[in-house]
Scaffold this active site. Structure first.
Site, PDB file in Angstrom:
ATOM      1  N   THR A 178       0.878  -1.178   0.000  1.00 13.91           N
ATOM      2  CA  THR A 178       0.000   0.000   0.000  1.00 13.91           C
ATOM      3  C   THR A 178       0.906   1.216   0.000  1.00 13.91           C
ATOM      4  O   THR A 178       1.997   1.182   0.573  1.00 13.91           O
ATOM      5  CB  THR A 178      -0.920   0.060   1.234  1.00 13.91           C
ATOM      6  N   GLU A 322      -5.509  -4.231   0.610  1.00 12.14           N
ATOM      7  CA  GLU A 322      -5.642  -5.308   1.602  1.00 12.14           C
ATOM      8  C   GLU A 322      -6.742  -6.299   1.232  1.00 12.14           C
ATOM      9  O   GLU A 322      -6.877  -7.351   1.865  1.00 12.14           O
ATOM     10  CB  GLU A 322      -5.981  -4.695   2.980  1.00 12.14           C
ATOM     11  N   LYS A 432     -12.841  18.232  10.864  1.00 10.31           N
ATOM     12  CA  LYS A 432     -13.522  18.391  12.151  1.00 10.31           C
ATOM     13  C   LYS A 432     -13.661  19.877  12.455  1.00 10.31           C
ATOM     14  O   LYS A 432     -12.692  20.555  12.742  1.00 10.31           O
ATOM     15  CB  LYS A 432     -12.739  17.673  13.241  1.00 10.31           C
ATOM     16  N   TRP A 437     -18.393  16.829  12.116  1.00  9.25           N
ATOM     17  CA  TRP A 437     -17.606  16.340  10.995  1.00  9.25           C
ATOM     18  C   TRP A 437     -18.161  16.839   9.666  1.00  9.25           C
ATOM     19  O   TRP A 437     -19.365  16.818   9.428  1.00  9.25           O
ATOM     20  CB  TRP A 437     -17.609  14.793  10.971  1.00  9.25           C
TER      21      TRP A 437
HETATM   22  P1  ADP Z   1      -3.345   3.273  -1.896  1.00  6.25           P
HETATM   23  O1  ADP Z   1      -4.087   4.279  -2.720  1.00  6.25           O
HETATM   24  O2  ADP Z   1      -2.775   3.836  -0.631  1.00  6.25           O
HETATM   25  O3  ADP Z   1      -2.481   2.328  -2.643  1.00  6.25           O
HETATM   26  P2  ADP Z   1      -5.577   1.557  -1.884  1.00  6.25           P
HETATM   27  O4  ADP Z   1      -5.580   1.603  -3.338  1.00  6.25           O
HETATM   28  O5  ADP Z   1      -5.585   0.279  -1.194  1.00  6.25           O
HETATM   29  O6  ADP Z   1      -4.397   2.336  -1.297  1.00  6.25           O
HETATM   30  O7  ADP Z   1      -6.703   2.509  -1.386  1.00  6.25           O
HETATM   31  C1  ADP Z   1      -7.804   2.038  -0.692  1.00  6.25           C
HETATM   32  C2  ADP Z   1      -8.636   3.221  -0.265  1.00  6.25           C
HETATM   33  O8  ADP Z   1      -9.035   3.985  -1.381  1.00  6.25           O
HETATM   34  C3  ADP Z   1      -9.921   2.819   0.404  1.00  6.25           C
HETATM   35  O9  ADP Z   1      -9.735   2.479   1.739  1.00  6.25           O
HETATM   36  C4  ADP Z   1     -10.756   4.062   0.213  1.00  6.25           C
HETATM   37  O10 ADP Z   1     -10.458   5.048   1.172  1.00  6.25           O
HETATM   38  C5  ADP Z   1     -10.303   4.567  -1.131  1.00  6.25           C
HETATM   39  N1  ADP Z   1     -11.257   4.147  -2.158  1.00  6.25           N
HETATM   40  C6  ADP Z   1     -11.193   3.070  -2.956  1.00  6.25           C
HETATM   41  N2  ADP Z   1     -12.255   3.027  -3.779  1.00  6.25           N
HETATM   42  C7  ADP Z   1     -13.015   4.105  -3.489  1.00  6.25           C
HETATM   43  C8  ADP Z   1     -14.250   4.629  -3.983  1.00  6.25           C
HETATM   44  N3  ADP Z   1     -14.924   4.047  -4.965  1.00  6.25           N
HETATM   45  N4  ADP Z   1     -14.723   5.754  -3.420  1.00  6.25           N
HETATM   46  C9  ADP Z   1     -14.065   6.389  -2.439  1.00  6.25           C
HETATM   47  N5  ADP Z   1     -12.900   5.951  -1.936  1.00  6.25           N
HETATM   48  C10 ADP Z   1     -12.373   4.827  -2.450  1.00  6.25           C
END
Ligand code: ADP
Length: 549
Positions: A178, A322, A432, A437
């Site tokens: 990640t 994950e 916040k 929120w």
């Molecule tokens: P990174 O961008 O850090 O590599 P990930 O791709 O695993 O991590 O990102 C996962 C996160 O992306 C989710 O926990 C969520 O916050 C956000 N996310 C993924 N899909 C969506 C969506 N359709 N709408 C809003 N947020 C999203």
């Protein structure tokens, strides 16, 4: 003992190669468009498997890739895991120190690298002890000056037969880190069973089904959670694959859709915002497309409508590294089939309903379950066969981010009566203000609905009285008239939101900083603009949560 064989990846390719030997795999490369069939693909995975074995790769060894989306990268997708080794896709957009950390942490033996990425990898590897003992193969026929690397076409063997081993489903098959907004990236390992179950779940009608009449083009990079698993799902479904190659721009994407007859594509919202902008000045034929999968961050409502107007279904999906990654898809449930367009749109805007095989719960700050009323929110926890239960060698994160087999997603959500999840914000991005929120995501989407806005991000700026106040950063479209645009946006927001939600400032900027996965980097925005003077003096006294709403 009943139960049959383990859940491993090889049978998906066996089926495609035998049932659909003539179906094509097409990719845009530095050398032009390349195409071959599943039958040839199957042979080439055996040629690569033989080369890896001759090189000395054994079960459990890790192999890195540093590549865009193309057929050679796809060859590693099956060859590496099905010999029992582990495919570690590295995000080439990460800073050098993260690349050094993850190559060392994963203990990669060999890294496959694109010619265009070789200078970047060479810079990360230069004088870095983390790269000691790592060899390189360059994904071209000719080689590269940037690195001491064997050209791929020389590396693979001539032998198209391979004695594929019977593997245990708990054998690690893949790995992805990640991007880690703070600290080092965290590794997630995918076993065969996780990838198998993810593939099967996404093939179901409420997943992202793909079949033998589909032409599937993942624009989402193959270094980002296996391009959302699409290379596996498309193979299991017997679909034609189209890979858009190095840094595809809207013109490349459109020409592949038109020339190859793409039916399903997938990417983060910025990809599609680029297409929408491109279409304003160019002829674009999207008639072959049935659906586009949009995820990674929220799909703006305006984007869903834009695709609807062109008879393409935008499927909004949510997932995480994950989770291999798909968690939910905003399909319209049968009970809503007769609802009017706007009612359905309100559901399709959400992150959707979970794909079969997953369970979730939503808990508030006190650990109480949040009711499914579309109003109350809390943190989303998920569990299922393709959800990891630990990070690779990160005991501290394992203690904080899991509750038994439940993954704490860090996403703050509501669930409505029909079970649709709606991400209100990342726990760390929620603004916040005065003890209440404000959802940064909701404001962003509302602002991006304005015709003259290309992109918008909203972050909380520290404020003495209210703790934080929202500040909006807006990238106008190329042909926008910025005179009066801020007032226009505010007027639009005022109609929908209480006064205390309204941004205290709207700043026009050239581009929103992006993370290595193409998402808005609010951390960088905050770092660049964390200046109280930005909002000081502009907050009206009645901008308190309880002032008028
Ligand atoms: P990174 O961008 O850090 O590599 P990930 O791709 O695993 O991590 O990102 C996962 C996160 O992306 C989710 O926990 C969520 O916050 C956000 N996310 C993924 N899909 C969506 C969506 N359709 N709408 C809003 N947020 C999203």
């Amino acid at each position: 003992m009943p139960g049959g064989t383990d859940q491993t990846l090889r049978p998906f390719l066996w089926r495609a190669a035998n049932l659909y030997p003539d179906t094509e795999i097409v990719s845009r490369t530095h050398e032009g468009i390349e195409r071959y069939t599943y039958a040839e693909y199957d042979d080439r995975t055996a040629q690569l498997a033989n080369a890896l074995t001759e090189y000395g790769i054994e079960e459990g060894d890790r192999i890195g890739t540093f590549c865009w989306n193309h057929h050679r990268h796809f060859e590693t997708y099956f060859a590496v895991p099905t010999i029992g080794a582990q495919l570690h896709t590295i995000n080439p957009l990460l800073p050098d120190e993260h690349i050094q950390y993850i190559v060392d942490n994963a203990d990669d033996e060999l890294i496959f690298v694109d010619e265009s990425m070789a200078p970047k990898l060479a810079s990360a590897a230069a004088d870095a002890p983390e790269f000691d003992g790592v060899d390189f193969v360059v994904m071209s026929s000719t080689g590269t000056d940037a690195l001491d690397a064997t050209p791929y076409e020389e590396f693979i063997s001539d032998d198209t037969d391979y004695e594929w081993p019977i593997l245990d489903e708990n054998q690690p098959a893949g790995m992805c880190y990640t991007s880690g907004t703070t600290g080092n990236p965290k590794g997630v390992e995918y076993t065969h069973k996780m990838l198998w179950s993810h593939t099967m779940a996404t093939l179901t009608p409420h997943g992202i089904p793909m079949a033998d009449d589909d032409v599937v083009m993942p624009v989402v990079p193959m270094f980002h959670v296996n391009a959302w698993g699409m290379p596996f799902t498309a193979t299991a479904g017997g679909s034609k694959h189209v890979y858009p190659g190095p840094s595809p721009d809207p013109e490349d994407i459109v020409s592949l859709i038109e020339n190859e007859g793409v039916t399903i594509s997938a990417g983060v919202p910025t990809v599609w915002l680029g297409l929408m902008e491109y279409e304003k000045h160019n002829d674009v034929d999207l008639s072959s497309l049935d659906s586009v999968i949009v995820g990674g961050s929220a799909a703006p409502e305006s984007m869903i409508r834009w695709f609807d107007d062109r008879d393409v279904e935008l499927l909004h999906a949510w997932g995480m590294t994950e989770m291999s990654p798909i968690g939910s898809v905003a399909h319209v449930k049968h009970e809503l089939a007769d609802a009017d367009y706007e009612t359905k749109l309100q559901k399709r805007k959400k992150q959707g309903i979970t794909v079969p095989g997953l369970e979730f719960r939503v808990v508030d700050d006190d650990g109480n379950e949040v009711p499914w009323n579309g109003e109350d929110f809390g943190e989303l926890l998920v569990r299922g066969p393709w959800v990891t239960t630990e990070y690779f060698q990160r005991p501290e994160a394992n203690r904080s981010d899991f509750d038994g087999e439940w993954l704490k997603t860090g996403d703050v959500v509501t669930v409505d009566e029909e079970g649709y999840l709606h991400i209100v914000d990342r726990a760390k991005d929620v603004i916040k203000s005065g003890g209440e929120w404000i959802s940064s995501v909701e404001l962003e989407n509302a602002i991006m609905a304005h015709d003259d806005v290309g992109e918008a991000a909203v972050v909380g700026i520290p404020h003495e009285k209210w703790q934080e106040r929202p500040a909006a950063f807006v990238v106008p479209t190329d042909d926008a008239d910025t005179d009066g645009l801020a007032d226009g946006i505010m007027a639009m927001l005022r109609e929908e939101y209480p006064k205390w939600w309204l941004p205290d400032t709207i700043e026009f900027i050239d581009a929103i900083p992006k993370t290595a996965t193409g998402k808005f980097s609010k951390k960088d925005l905050r770092d660049q603009y964390s200046d109280e003077s930005l909002v000081e003096g502009r907050v009206p006294d009645d901008a308190a949560p309880d002032a008028d709403d």
